[in-house]
Design a protein around this motif. Structure first.
Motif, mmCIF file in Angstrom:
data_model
loop_
_atom_site.group_PDB
_atom_site.id
_atom_site.type_symbol
_atom_site.label_atom_id
_atom_site.label_comp_id
_atom_site.label_asym_id
_atom_site.label_seq_id
_atom_site.Cartn_x
_atom_site.Cartn_y
_atom_site.Cartn_z
ATOM 1 N N ILE A 1 44.921 227.543 74.025
ATOM 2 C CA ILE A 1 44.403 226.280 74.534
ATOM 3 C C ILE A 1 43.620 225.559 73.449
ATOM 4 C CG2 ILE A 1 42.234 227.215 75.415
ATOM 5 C CD1 ILE A 1 42.567 225.416 77.839
ATOM 6 N N LEU A 2 43.846 224.295 73.322
ATOM 7 C CA LEU A 2 43.199 223.498 72.288
ATOM 8 C C LEU A 2 41.813 223.099 72.738
ATOM 9 C CD1 LEU A 2 43.267 221.928 69.672
ATOM 10 C CD2 LEU A 2 44.425 220.101 70.872
ATOM 11 N N ASP A 3 40.823 223.302 71.859
ATOM 12 C CA ASP A 3 39.455 222.982 72.217
ATOM 13 C C ASP A 3 39.273 221.510 72.545
ATOM 14 O OD1 ASP A 3 38.215 225.358 72.261
ATOM 15 O OD2 ASP A 3 37.502 225.306 70.210
ATOM 16 N N SER A 4 39.843 220.622 71.747
ATOM 17 C CA SER A 4 39.566 219.216 71.998
ATOM 18 C C SER A 4 40.810 218.347 72.000
ATOM 19 C CB SER A 4 38.570 218.675 70.969
ATOM 20 O OG SER A 4 39.034 218.942 69.661
ATOM 21 N N TYR A 5 41.653 218.463 70.983
ATOM 22 C CA TYR A 5 42.819 217.581 70.901
ATOM 23 C C TYR A 5 44.047 218.328 70.446
ATOM 24 C CZ TYR A 5 39.427 213.866 71.170
ATOM 25 O OH TYR A 5 38.428 213.062 71.586
ATOM 26 N N TYR A 6 45.156 217.865 70.927
ATOM 27 C CA TYR A 6 46.448 218.301 70.441
ATOM 28 C C TYR A 6 47.024 217.067 69.783
ATOM 29 C CZ TYR A 6 50.919 220.788 70.695
ATOM 30 O OH TYR A 6 52.078 221.449 70.408
ATOM 31 N N LEU A 7 46.980 216.990 68.485
ATOM 32 C CA LEU A 7 47.206 215.723 67.785
ATOM 33 C C LEU A 7 48.697 215.413 67.661
ATOM 34 C CD1 LEU A 7 44.463 216.150 65.070
ATOM 35 C CD2 LEU A 7 44.324 214.915 67.213
ATOM 36 N N GLU A 8 49.255 214.805 68.695
ATOM 37 C CA GLU A 8 50.662 214.429 68.672
ATOM 38 C C GLU A 8 50.854 213.143 67.855
ATOM 39 O OE1 GLU A 8 52.726 216.373 69.807
ATOM 40 O OE2 GLU A 8 51.780 217.530 71.404
ATOM 41 N N LYS A 9 52.018 213.047 67.247
ATOM 42 C CA LYS A 9 52.406 211.806 66.573
ATOM 43 C C LYS A 9 53.378 211.084 67.499
ATOM 44 C CE LYS A 9 51.857 213.835 61.998
ATOM 45 N NZ LYS A 9 52.516 214.212 60.720
ATOM 46 N N VAL A 10 52.935 209.999 68.055
ATOM 47 C CA VAL A 10 53.732 209.288 69.053
ATOM 48 C C VAL A 10 54.382 208.070 68.414
ATOM 49 C CG1 VAL A 10 53.651 208.056 71.245
ATOM 50 C CG2 VAL A 10 52.260 210.109 70.915
ATOM 51 N N LYS A 11 55.693 207.965 68.579
ATOM 52 C CA LYS A 11 56.420 206.828 68.046
ATOM 53 C C LYS A 11 56.223 205.621 68.970
ATOM 54 C CE LYS A 11 60.397 208.856 68.058
ATOM 55 N NZ LYS A 11 61.842 209.129 67.831
ATOM 56 N N PRO A 12 56.267 204.410 68.435
ATOM 57 C CA PRO A 12 56.141 203.211 69.281
ATOM 58 C C PRO A 12 57.192 203.214 70.391
ATOM 59 C CG PRO A 12 55.997 202.629 66.952
ATOM 60 C CD PRO A 12 56.397 204.070 67.007
ATOM 61 N N GLY A 13 56.731 202.969 71.596
ATOM 62 C CA GLY A 13 57.640 202.909 72.735
ATOM 63 C C GLY A 13 58.079 204.252 73.266
ATOM 64 N N GLU A 14 57.576 205.356 72.692
ATOM 65 C CA GLU A 14 58.029 206.671 73.118
ATOM 66 C C GLU A 14 57.418 207.093 74.450
ATOM 67 O OE1 GLU A 14 58.681 211.087 71.090
ATOM 68 O OE2 GLU A 14 57.034 209.808 70.406
ATOM 69 N N LEU A 15 56.282 206.501 74.830
ATOM 70 C CA LEU A 15 55.604 206.868 76.064
ATOM 71 C C LEU A 15 55.566 205.700 77.033
ATOM 72 C CD1 LEU A 15 52.514 208.839 74.677
ATOM 73 C CD2 LEU A 15 54.688 209.768 75.514
ATOM 74 N N GLU A 16 55.518 206.034 78.337
ATOM 75 C CA GLU A 16 55.328 205.021 79.360
ATOM 76 C C GLU A 16 54.254 205.489 80.324
ATOM 77 O OE1 GLU A 16 58.855 204.362 81.594
ATOM 78 O OE2 GLU A 16 59.050 206.442 82.269
ATOM 79 N N LYS A 17 53.416 204.558 80.785
ATOM 80 C CA LYS A 17 52.305 204.873 81.681
ATOM 81 C C LYS A 17 52.823 205.303 83.043
ATOM 82 C CE LYS A 17 48.169 202.758 83.751
ATOM 83 N NZ LYS A 17 48.672 202.836 85.126
ATOM 84 N N ILE A 18 52.175 206.351 83.601
ATOM 85 C CA ILE A 18 52.591 206.851 84.907
ATOM 86 C C ILE A 18 51.418 207.032 85.853
ATOM 87 C CG2 ILE A 18 52.399 209.308 84.319
ATOM 88 C CD1 ILE A 18 54.997 209.754 85.877
#
Length: 582
Positions: free
Chosen positions: A294-311
């Motif tokens: 388990i990560l103490d604070s952050y799991y530093l993902e590299k997110v490409k533009p448009g790769e995520l959508e709000k849910i």
């Protein structure tokens, strides 16, 4: 869902000798103070400060408590000669040996300490402020940090418990010293509990008042996240995700951001569709990286533009996202060097990690149930939370227990975890009943068979965290393991058993590097207590975590040491990984 371990489930994400060299200085010009009679010095220390001293302290100038040096000065032999015998005696008791045994020596680099400034405040005006780091026996992830006042003229030493951080159960110095001041206050040593993000209502919360020492680090190599008007530069640790403040006395304080999801009043998820709200801690956890990691604070993902959508949105106002166009990367996403650089790669990694447990689950089912949700902090860094029903499990390998009594001995042995998956011989409801012999062989009374060791694997929900270790090229892995296991106290037979099982598995990965970290006796006892009756004189438990890497991790190296093998000795080793193996 419980996390499978091989004697080990622990949190991961990839977050300083007896003193030699310099002589102890009496002032900032580093002039030496010679020792007088050592008995007189040890007995000359002051008693616990009374209320009158406390009142005097409160009237001092709170804005001029300390005058820090530009850089801490290493403590030398002339100082530690006074206290070596007391520390040595305490350490002997700590490792369970005879306190009068003159054969035992302190491990190399057990303690490191610094003079960090002059104290300007009564009753310690003219004294020196010291910071001392004490390592635990075996592999350590977090050290004990002690602050002291030291009088260079009288050689008095006073411990400040409330300005120290003792994270291990056995504080070598804390138990030794009778001279403690819990009343004096130094405004210069007070750390902020929270640091506000710029242009935001959010704050980072302190998670570790003394996380590390900055003496051996170059400030110019640090990544400045922002500048706070009170503490100055706030650094971003890209390996752990922590925000760090470098204090004037040589210490580093660590801060983390959860936006209330797992701290303070409980947050809940408000979905954008018609689903009912969900309490976050009951249904989701900070993202895991294998083995219950388990990560103490952050799991530093590299997110490409448009790769995520709000849910969804948390009740604390943090937007939650899923991958907008999830693509299945196949059975072996780990072989793709880009798998760890995108949110979709993360989604695939998590699915692959739980697939061996949920064999009938398809990628589409995993995606449709929103098991992995991403979120962004005020600095633009991405992390994730994972549904508690499908946490990554820890596949574990061959934890074995060796028993070496000085004479044949009847023993009862048990491991206290939630559930076993395999034990050899059968653990039974009350554990193993064996006759152990000095050569390590065991007669199991339940089946009257002889075994070389006891073996177990199982499930447990408890975990530990790591933030240090070693990034090793695969070509160097065999030599590294051989040297490390010797430092950790394993003999040639135990090392050979370890290497026979683990080395082929670790080398059978496409990645050119392997991250390795060890968890030791004290920390593992909290996760999977080992009960032995009669109790051994020496207990050494060594568990390894490894993770294949395409590039080395920028993390501090772990300190490795071991206690001496004295009397009836028990050795246990095992391991686990960030990815499944066959």
């Amino acid at each position: 869902m419980k996390n499978i371990i091989a004697g080990l489930v622990f949190m991961i994400f990839i977050s300083a000798g007896i003193f030699a060299g310099c002589e102890f200085p009496t002032n900032s010009n580093q002039t030496k103070t010679e020792s007088t009679d050592s008995d007189q010095k040890v007995n000359s220390v002051v008693e616990i400060v009374d209320s009158e001293s406390a009142e005097e302290s409160e009237t001092a100038n709170s804005m001029n408590d300390l005058d820090f040096y530009e850089k801490p000065i290493t403590l030398g032999d002339s100082f530690w000669d006074l206290y070596e015998q007391s520390i040595l005696k305490n350490y002997r008791v700590y490792i369970g040996s005879d306190a009068n045994n003159e054969e035992i020596q302190l491990p190399d680099e057990l303690i490191v300490g610094y003079e960090v400034g002059d104290i300007l405040k009564a009753p310690y005006e003219g004294w020196k402020l010291l910071i001392v780091e004490v390592r635990c026996e075996g592999p350590c992830f977090q050290m004990d940090y002690y602050r002291f006042a030291y009088n260079p003229e009288t050689r008095e030493l006073v411990f400040f418990p409330h300005y120290s951080q003792i994270v291990l159960e056995t504080g070598l110095i804390d138990e030794m010293l009778e001279t403690k001041d819990i009343a004096v206050e130094f405004s210069d040593l007070e750390s902020k509990d929270e640091i506000p993000f710029p242009d935001s209502d959010e704050v980072a919360i302190m998670v570790n008042k003394i996380y590390d020492l900055w003496v051996d680090f170059d400030r110019n190599d640090q990544n400045v996240a922002f500048v706070d008007e009170t503490v100055g530069e706030v650094y971003q640790n890209d390996s752990t995700g922590y925000l760090e403040v470098w204090n004037d006395d040589g210490t580093i304080s660590a801060y983390s951001f959860y936006s209330g999801m797992f701290t303070g009043p409980t947050d809940y998820i408000v979905w954008d569709d018609d689903r009912p709200d969900e309490n976050i801690p009951d249904n989701y956890s900070p993202v895991h990286r294998g083995c219950g990691a388990i990560l103490d604070s952050y799991y530093l993902e590299k997110v490409k533009p448009g790769e995520l959508e709000k849910i969804a949105t948390t009740s604390g106002g943090i937007d939650l996202y899923v991958v907008s166009d999830p693509e299945y990367l196949g059975e072996e996403p780990y072989e793709d060097p880009t798998f760890d650089t995108t949110a979709n790669g993360s989604l695939n990694r998590y699915f692959a990690s739980i697939k061996f447990q949920y064999e009938d689950m398809t990628f589409e089912e995993y995606v449709d149930n929103d098991y992995l949700l991403f979120w962004q902090d005020p600095l633009g860094r991405y992390s994730a939370i994972v549904n508690n029903d499908v946490k990554i499990l820890a596949e574990c390998g061959k934890p074995v227990i060796y028993l070496y009594p000085e004479n044949p001995m009847n023993l009862k042995v048990s491991v206290d975890i939630d559930e076993f998956t395999v034990t050899v011989p059968e653990h039974g409801e009350n554990g193993w009943n064996v006759i152990a012999y000095p050569d390590g062989s065991l007669l199991n009374l339940a089946d009257n068979a002889v075994y070389p060791y006891l073996f177990w694997e199982g499930h447990d929900e408890d975990n530990a965290k790591i933030d240090s270790g070693f990034s090793i090229a695969k070509a160097d892995l065999e030599n590294f393991l051989n040297e490390s296991l010797s430092k950790l106290g394993l003999n040639e037979i135990e090392k050979a058993d370890f290497m026979e099982f683990w080395l082929p598995i670790m080398l059978d990965n496409p990645e050119p590097y392997v991250f390795v970290s060890f968890i030791g006796t004290e920390e593992f006892n909290k996760i999977a207590p080992l009960n032995i009756s009669p109790e051994p004189d020496t207990l050494i438990r060594v568990f390894m975590y490894y993770q294949p890497l395409f590039a080395p991790l920028d993390l501090p190296e772990q300190f490795l040491s071991s206690k001496p093998r004295i009397g009836f000795t028990v050795i246990e080793w095992g391991g686990t990984s960030s990815k499944p193996w066959n």
